[in-house]
Design an enzyme around this catalytic site. Sequence first.
Site, PDB file in Angstrom:
ATOM      1  N   PHE A 150       0.813  -1.225   0.000  1.00 20.59           N
ATOM      2  CA  PHE A 150       0.000   0.000   0.000  1.00 20.59           C
ATOM      3  C   PHE A 150       0.845   1.273   0.000  1.00 20.59           C
ATOM      4  CE2 PHE A 150       0.959  -0.214   4.539  1.00 20.59           C
ATOM      5  CZ  PHE A 150       1.146   1.125   4.843  1.00 20.59           C
ATOM      6  N   LYS A 174      -1.164  -6.873  -9.281  1.00 24.41           N
ATOM      7  CA  LYS A 174      -2.127  -7.001  -8.174  1.00 24.41           C
ATOM      8  C   LYS A 174      -1.720  -5.977  -7.130  1.00 24.41           C
ATOM      9  CE  LYS A 174      -3.062  -8.321  -4.501  1.00 24.41           C
ATOM     10  NZ  LYS A 174      -3.454  -7.372  -3.414  1.00 24.41           N
ATOM     11  N   GLU A 177      -4.969  -3.823  -1.859  1.00 20.35           N
ATOM     12  CA  GLU A 177      -6.414  -3.585  -1.807  1.00 20.35           C
ATOM     13  C   GLU A 177      -6.743  -2.328  -0.992  1.00 20.35           C
ATOM     14  OE1 GLU A 177      -4.586  -5.876  -0.466  1.00 20.35           O
ATOM     15  OE2 GLU A 177      -5.528  -6.945   1.218  1.00 20.35           O
ATOM     16  N   SER A 227       5.495  -6.961   3.179  1.00 23.86           N
ATOM     17  CA  SER A 227       6.082  -7.247   4.491  1.00 23.86           C
ATOM     18  C   SER A 227       6.871  -8.564   4.444  1.00 23.86           C
ATOM     19  CB  SER A 227       4.977  -7.332   5.537  1.00 23.86           C
ATOM     20  OG  SER A 227       4.044  -8.314   5.152  1.00 23.86           O
ATOM     21  N   CYS A 282       9.608   1.972   3.050  1.00 26.76           N
ATOM     22  CA  CYS A 282      10.528   0.861   3.291  1.00 26.76           C
ATOM     23  C   CYS A 282      11.956   1.367   3.476  1.00 26.76           C
ATOM     24  CB  CYS A 282      10.480  -0.113   2.137  1.00 26.76           C
ATOM     25  SG  CYS A 282      10.789   0.725   0.589  1.00 26.76           S
ATOM     26  N   GLU A 382       9.407  -4.307  12.685  1.00 23.44           N
ATOM     27  CA  GLU A 382       9.281  -3.130  11.831  1.00 23.44           C
ATOM     28  C   GLU A 382       8.030  -2.366  12.298  1.00 23.44           C
ATOM     29  OE1 GLU A 382       7.898  -3.793   7.799  1.00 23.44           O
ATOM     30  OE2 GLU A 382       9.180  -2.195   7.064  1.00 23.44           O
TER      31      GLU A 382
END
Length: 497
Positions: A150, A174, A177, A227, A282, A382
């Site tokens: 995301f 993909k 969502e 992740s 990240c 994290e």
Amino acid sequence: MTRELVGHYIGGKEVFEGEDRGPVFNPAIGREVREVLFADDGVVDSAVAAAKAAQAGWGEESLARRQRVMFDYRSLLLAHRDEIVALISEEHGKVLGDAGGEFARGIEVVEFVTGIPQLLKGQYNDSVSRGVDAMSVRYPLGVAAGITPFNFPAMVPMWMYPVALATGNGFILKPSEKDPSTALRLAELFVEAGGPPGLFNVVNGDQRTVARILEHPDIKAISFVGSTPIARSIYERAAQAGKRVQALGGAKNHMVVLPDADVETVSEAAVSAAYGSAGERCMAISVMVLVGDGGDQHLEAIRARMQQLTVGSYLDPKSEMGPLITNVHRDRVARLVGEAESKGANILVDGREHPMAKEPGFFFGPTLIDGVRVDMDAYQEEIFGPVLLVLRAPTLDAAIALVNENPYANGAAIFTSNGGAARTFIRHIDAGMVGVNVPIPVPVAYHSFGGSKSSLFGDTHVHGEEGIRFYTRAKAVTMRWPGEAKIATGMHFVTNS
Ligand code: NAD
């Protein structure tokens, strides 16, 4: 364009299929703004069929045509910049300037692949043996797929599909969502730019959609960013299914500060790298390691800069930092801050108390925690929020050892004016991307991006030359033509003369 229901983009048009759907929030107001359809097996299969059919022609196209489509695509992306940036901010929550930054870094990859003829030049040797020549060439794989997180709804997909398409492949994306709309616009614009309909498809969905992508026999390569636990699982499952796979995972990026580092440089770097995009990057700096006895001057300067930070909605041009992606994620960040506090860490600035944390959006204020120990969950996990942890190390070597003990190895940075110390750091730090007085060393598109250890499963980084390699298959050709040299006879293994 505002959608109420986000579908899929298959064969050059939006398709509304699939029984299941999920909510899409505007995190800055904390409310659902639309829904997204989840692709079932049939939807994934039709997207792959469309990509396979379109790729058959595209893979035969001249390099010049592929190059021109990419030039036109770049122009269209720039023409639609404001619309796409607004879409990123609406569904992700990051401020407009930051959304513009990720979009610009994504376009860099499109610019990189406009040089595709040069990038696919291959290698040739005349006369490897008498009358025999050799060449190495690379061909597209067929259909590749990307599964993305995301936190960069434009940039991370753009690390993948421009390279895959320019090298002659079809692509199935993909997206997350949580913020699916940007991907659809990116795919629509590719067709408007002259890309063949069906070559680049977007299927929305969750882990069930991913499961079908991973098992589909016509998908030859998987690029994943997300992740660490999911990256590890994707790597294992895709490899099991015989696919080429690169799976980029989470991060815990350290910034090592030596006593000779400039105080203003350090505070500016730390604040922008720890709190930009609410720490949901990240390559965010989440840990600062102060080397030597002092260091408090850095914390004072960071604290002073934090007082001036404006937290708020992307709709307010003064905002420098937006909300987190969901309420659930905000609660997790708060739990990790609470855990560090309960184990004796010193909360210098507490984001839980920030006035915006009481507003309806998913806001969490910037947080600075000193006295952190490696056994705390806040250090081990994290956090992916606007939280900067501070640890101490007596020497540079001890700081390097501390960073290298951490399971993640995405980025790491050193702040110093000592070239010898910087060189030692570059050579011995275990991280895929290293910054010297640069807090977020995200490589330019013509270099490659990626970490190691728990930050990357697989061995290929994204974009740059490694990206070109990932989406192509090599052939080494050895050629001899009649007339030039006599054909060797005999049963012995061929040698060159
Ligand atoms: P995530 O792992 O939850 O989701 C990533 C993608 O995987 C999404 O498309 C999601 O739908 C899908 N997914 C989720 N659960 C799945 C499952 N069980 N099986 C199959 N697919 C599944 O990640 P996120 O929360 O969207 O993104 C944040 C994470 O991404 C952070 O850990 C961050 O560090 C990481 N990230 C890493 C990089 C990098 O370059 N290494 C870049 C950006 C983000």
